[in-house]
Design an enzyme around this catalytic site. Structure first.
Site, PDB file in Angstrom:
ATOM      1  N   ASP A  63       0.882  -1.164   0.000  1.00 54.53           N
ATOM      2  CA  ASP A  63       0.000   0.000   0.000  1.00 54.53           C
ATOM      3  C   ASP A  63       0.925   1.222   0.000  1.00 54.53           C
ATOM      4  O   ASP A  63       1.482   1.590   1.026  1.00 54.53           O
ATOM      5  CB  ASP A  63      -0.893  -0.041   1.254  1.00 54.53           C
ATOM      6  CG  ASP A  63      -1.723   1.239   1.414  1.00 54.53           C
ATOM      7  OD1 ASP A  63      -1.656   2.110   0.534  1.00 54.53           O
ATOM      8  OD2 ASP A  63      -2.434   1.351   2.433  1.00 54.53           O
TER       9      ASP A  63
ATOM     10  N   LYS B   3       3.190  11.180  -3.502  1.00 58.33           N
ATOM     11  CA  LYS B   3       2.125  10.558  -4.298  1.00 58.33           C
ATOM     12  C   LYS B   3       1.233  11.622  -4.948  1.00 58.33           C
ATOM     13  O   LYS B   3       0.590  11.369  -5.964  1.00 58.33           O
ATOM     14  CB  LYS B   3       1.303   9.664  -3.373  1.00 58.33           C
ATOM     15  CG  LYS B   3       0.328   8.744  -4.052  1.00 58.33           C
ATOM     16  CD  LYS B   3      -0.209   7.758  -3.035  1.00 58.33           C
ATOM     17  CE  LYS B   3      -1.447   7.069  -3.505  1.00 58.33           C
ATOM     18  NZ  LYS B   3      -1.951   6.159  -2.444  1.00 58.33           N
TER      19      LYS B   3
ATOM     20  N   GLU C 155      -7.131   0.879  -4.652  1.00 55.46           N
ATOM     21  CA  GLU C 155      -7.144   0.764  -3.187  1.00 55.46           C
ATOM     22  C   GLU C 155      -8.491   0.284  -2.630  1.00 55.46           C
ATOM     23  O   GLU C 155      -8.512  -0.644  -1.804  1.00 55.46           O
ATOM     24  CB  GLU C 155      -6.724   2.099  -2.561  1.00 55.46           C
ATOM     25  CG  GLU C 155      -5.226   2.328  -2.725  1.00 55.46           C
ATOM     26  CD  GLU C 155      -4.790   3.775  -2.577  1.00 55.46           C
ATOM     27  OE1 GLU C 155      -5.599   4.615  -2.157  1.00 55.46           O
ATOM     28  OE2 GLU C 155      -3.621   4.068  -2.891  1.00 55.46           O
TER      29      GLU C 155
ATOM     30  N   ASP D 220     -12.793   5.598   1.352  1.00 55.70           N
ATOM     31  CA  ASP D 220     -11.359   5.605   1.699  1.00 55.70           C
ATOM     32  C   ASP D 220     -10.847   7.046   1.735  1.00 55.70           C
ATOM     33  O   ASP D 220     -10.690   7.692   0.696  1.00 55.70           O
ATOM     34  CB  ASP D 220     -10.598   4.784   0.641  1.00 55.70           C
ATOM     35  CG  ASP D 220      -9.088   4.761   0.898  1.00 55.70           C
ATOM     36  OD1 ASP D 220      -8.612   5.470   1.810  1.00 55.70           O
ATOM     37  OD2 ASP D 220      -8.385   4.032   0.175  1.00 55.70           O
TER      38      ASP D 220
HETATM   39  N1  LIG Z   1      -6.390   8.816  14.733  1.00 55.97           N
HETATM   40  C1  LIG Z   1      -6.477   9.596  13.682  1.00 55.97           C
HETATM   41  N2  LIG Z   1      -7.350  10.592  13.655  1.00 55.97           N
HETATM   42  C2  LIG Z   1      -7.455  11.426  12.604  1.00 55.97           C
HETATM   43  N3  LIG Z   1      -6.720  11.316  11.513  1.00 55.97           N
HETATM   44  C3  LIG Z   1      -5.821  10.318  11.474  1.00 55.97           C
HETATM   45  C4  LIG Z   1      -5.649   9.413  12.544  1.00 55.97           C
HETATM   46  N4  LIG Z   1      -4.682   8.544  12.226  1.00 55.97           N
HETATM   47  C5  LIG Z   1      -4.273   8.905  11.002  1.00 55.97           C
HETATM   48  N5  LIG Z   1      -4.943   9.958  10.556  1.00 55.97           N
HETATM   49  C6  LIG Z   1      -4.796  10.674   9.294  1.00 55.97           C
HETATM   50  O1  LIG Z   1      -4.813   9.764   8.234  1.00 55.97           O
HETATM   51  C7  LIG Z   1      -4.060  10.289   7.165  1.00 55.97           C
HETATM   52  C8  LIG Z   1      -3.169   9.212   6.669  1.00 55.97           C
HETATM   53  O2  LIG Z   1      -3.980   8.154   6.323  1.00 55.97           O
HETATM   54  P1  LIG Z   1      -3.405   6.922   5.546  1.00 55.97           P
HETATM   55  O3  LIG Z   1      -2.179   6.441   6.173  1.00 55.97           O
HETATM   56  O4  LIG Z   1      -4.531   5.985   5.358  1.00 55.97           O
HETATM   57  O5  LIG Z   1      -3.108   7.680   4.208  1.00 55.97           O
HETATM   58  P2  LIG Z   1      -2.327   7.177   3.009  1.00 55.97           P
HETATM   59  O6  LIG Z   1      -2.758   5.797   2.693  1.00 55.97           O
HETATM   60  O7  LIG Z   1      -0.902   7.421   3.216  1.00 55.97           O
HETATM   61  O8  LIG Z   1      -2.816   8.176   1.941  1.00 55.97           O
HETATM   62  P3  LIG Z   1      -3.587   7.923   0.590  1.00 55.97           P
HETATM   63  O9  LIG Z   1      -4.477   6.744   0.781  1.00 55.97           O
HETATM   64  O10 LIG Z   1      -4.312   9.203   0.417  1.00 55.97           O
HETATM   65  O11 LIG Z   1      -2.544   7.728  -0.408  1.00 55.97           O
HETATM   66  C9  LIG Z   1      -3.278  11.450   7.668  1.00 55.97           C
HETATM   67  O12 LIG Z   1      -3.862  12.633   7.180  1.00 55.97           O
HETATM   68  C10 LIG Z   1      -3.444  11.329   9.167  1.00 55.97           C
HETATM   69  O13 LIG Z   1      -3.433  12.576   9.794  1.00 55.97           O
HETATM   70 MG   LIG Z   2      -4.265   4.789   1.667  1.00 53.00          MG
END
Ligand SMILES: Nc1ncnc2c1ncn2[C@@H]1O[C@H](COP(=O)(O)OP(=O)(O)OP(=O)(O)O)[C@@H](O)[C@H]1O
Ligand SMILES: [Mg+2]
Length: 606
Positions: A22, A84, A178, A200
């Protein structure tokens, strides 16, 4: 000489090792299959998410992940995050990036004090780090990986992701959307069936899909989303609102970046606590503000509403209502925000699912898909279905299209059809693959052409089987085989290449508007084809005809028919001469038959 067996084949130990990645805007994860179950690999010290960040240490060496995250505070301008958001994009499509960006030869460049990098290079560094983490657990020979991308990634963003993986030395088994990966994880691990909405919300992207899960089949009904809507945008909203409240108009890039990081901490804290004390010094102004979820919800209305709008559109376009959706699957860290969970819950009047950790679910689904594609488990009975948006077919005599795979067919799919030659002694046939909804080739999109050489045979004798196969990536494979000689030729094309959603809808609109005219033209071409065939067979008979008057009669009609073929486009006239010619052919056949009987009887008397 016979072969000697060297060792027992041991397919169990020879299983191909695969991983699911991922590749997130904020965090990346890697998963694999352990004892038949997907599991997330530990990155380090009990952590399973690696920040998708690249930076440099004091010696100028590149650091990736957790170490780079620390640098984000110390040295933000030399810390590349959210790459990304940049991959496969043009400078004109971007704004608000904290490092200097330029364009060189149509390739985006990110400037740091330690060098200039393009987004593909940076993504490849992240992928390479994940691959090396996997190698530690699985060993060096990893067969390949499934890498997830937002459903809304366009062709160039997907290609750039593939390029990054190739540079990292990863064999990409497939790029998987995804939300579909999340559905796979729920479908396989929890045996869920029915219509599911996958919501998502990650760090940088929002993806919404509606999938039908039934008996191991994953059918994508609709996908919607925005590649620039995620947790980062909520952070930006927080910062902009506070700056406005404190009437701060000028702010350095570094301060803005630091404020954004504080906003992220605030937002994440509000998922567990009722309030957060936002304190920050800027231009001699001391910001000291207590924020809570109510305030956050108020200032985030535009973003929340936008995601709910995508939900409404996806339902509308699939002719579904809220009631049709069995469950909503929450994916992505930002769905942990109570303001998101509660808004989605009130839209559906139902609690969304969070049984599988929203952070891990995409990587787990990718690992399951990678395992399936490895070919290790032939007994796995689940499939991923998408649809081919336009009809695919081949050109047949007279410039007509013979449809082979109708539009909206579920993919992967396979169809085959048999064809023959039109002329005696034909030594090759051309397979012209076309795409579109119109009856005539000239109005369709030409995808590819290839020639199959065949030995000369009388018309109608060769049997050419044309097989069309579309795999789950939408790649079309066409194979043509001549039955008697077993000669074959094949070609692969990507029918969707270069086609936007708008192009597809224009093609469909054209086909509806021109349906009547197309059918008329098709009837004329078919009538001409029949007449042509008749002329061919009568021309042969003329050569064998002994009766001079009969011969002249046939010749006269053939010349007349040829003239009509060339110059007329009236269906009535073509059908009329065809009728006359076919009566003539019938008469010749009957009189030849009587003559043969007579000769036979005479011979018997002799
Ligand atoms: N407990 C939480 N409360 C609120 N927001 C959160 C929490 N934990 C993570 N996040 C938010 O989730 C986001 C990251 O999510 P995730 O890791 O799913 O994204 P990603 O997969 O890297 O991004 P994308 O799917 O957009 O490419 C960040 O903006 C982070 O601040
Ligand atoms: Mg993601």
């Amino acid at each position: 000489m016979s072969l000697i067996q060297i060792s027992e084949s041991d397919s169990k130990n020879n299983k191909r090792k695969t991983i699911g990645i991922d590749l997130g805007t904020t965090n990346s994860l890697v998963a694999y299959i352990k004892n038949g179950k997907p599991e997330i690999l530990e990155i380090s010290n009990g952590k399973y998410m690696m920040p998708s960040i690249v930076s440099f240490n004091s010696s100028g060496d590149m650091v990736i992940g957790e170490l780079a995250l620390l640098n984000q505070y110390k040295d933000p301008l030399n810390t590349i995050s959210s790459v990304k958001r940049l991959i496969g994009k043009d400078l004109s499509e971007l704004n608000n990036y904290h490092c200097k960006l330029t364009n060189k030869n149509n390739l985006l460049e990110i400037h740091t004090d330690y060098g200039v990098f393009n987004p593909i290079q940076i993504s490849s560094e992240i992928l390479s780090t994940l691959k090396n983490i996997a190698k530690k657990t699985l060993g060096s020979n990893i067969f390949g990986a499934v890498i997830t991308v937002p459903a809304y990634f366009d062709d160039s963003q997907r290609q750039a992701t593939r390029d990054a993986a190739n540079i990292a030395g990863i064999n990409v088994l497939r790029l998987l959307n995804e939300p579909t990966a999340a559905a796979i994880a729920y479908g396989i691990e929890k045996n869920y069936e029915g219509l599911y909405a996958i919501y998502d919300l990650g760090g940088g992207t929002f993806d919404l899909s509606i999938l039908r899960l039934s008996k191991g089949i994953f059918e994508v009904i609709a996908t919607k989303g925005n590649t620039s809507l995620g947790g980062n945008d909520f952070d930006m909203n927080i910062v902009n609102n506070i700056l406005q409240e404190y009437s701060i108009k000028e702010i350095s890039i570094t301060s803005k970046h630091e404020m954004l990081m504080l906003a992220k901490i605030a937002r994440e804290t509000l998922s567990k606590k009722d309030c957060f004390k936002f304190q920050f010094n800027i231009n001699n102004i001391h910001i000291d503000k207590i924020i809570d979820n109510e305030w956050l919800e108020n200032i985030s209305q535009n973003l929340i509403k936008s995601t709910i709008n995508y939900l409404k559109i996806a339902l509308q376009e699939s002719n579904l209502t809220i009631k049709d959706i069995k469950d909503i699957v929450m994916v992505g860290g930002a769905t942990r925000m109570p303001i998101i969970y509660n808004n989605v819950k009130s839209f559906f009047s139902k609690s969304p699912l969070i049984d599988i950790d929203p952070d891990k679910v995409v990587a787990l689904g990718a690992a399951l898909q990678a395992d399936l594609l490895s070919g290790n488990n032939n007994d796995q009975k689940w499939l991923l279905l998408d649809v081919s948006p336009l009809t695919l077919g081949i050109e047949v005599f007279g410039g007509l299209v013979e449809q082979i795979i109708p539009r909206n067919s579920k993919i992967p799919t396979f169809r085959s059809q048999e064809f023959t030659t039109f002329r005696d002694g034909q030594t090759s046939i051309e397979i012209h693959i076309v795409q579109g909804e119109r009856e005539l080739v000239e109005n369709c999109r030409s995808l590819a052409k290839f020639k199959l050489d065949i030995p000369p045979m009388p018309a109608g004798i060769p049997r050419i089987t044309v097989k069309f196969q579309i795999d789950a990536d939408g790649i079309l494979d066409v194979i043509a085989i001549e039955k008697f000689t077993k000669k074959e030729c094949h070609i692969s094309v990507k029918p969707s290449y270069g086609l936007s959603k708008k192009d597809i809808s224009n093609i469909l609109k054209d086909s509806i508007e021109n349906k009547e005219m197309d059918l008329q033209k098709k009837s004329i071409v078919e009538a001409k084809n029949n007449l042509n065939k008749l002329i061919f067979s009568l021309s042969d008979k003329v050569l064998l005809e002994n009766d001079l008057t009969q011969k002249q009669e046939i010749d006269k009609y053939i010349i007349f028919a040829k003239d009509i073929l060339e110059n007329s486009s009236s269906l009535e006239i073509i059908q009329d001469i065809t009728k006359k010619l076919s009566n003539l052919a019938k008469n010749i056949f009957v009189s030849n038959f009587h003559n043969s009987i007579k000769n036979l009887n005479n011979n018997n008397i002799d």
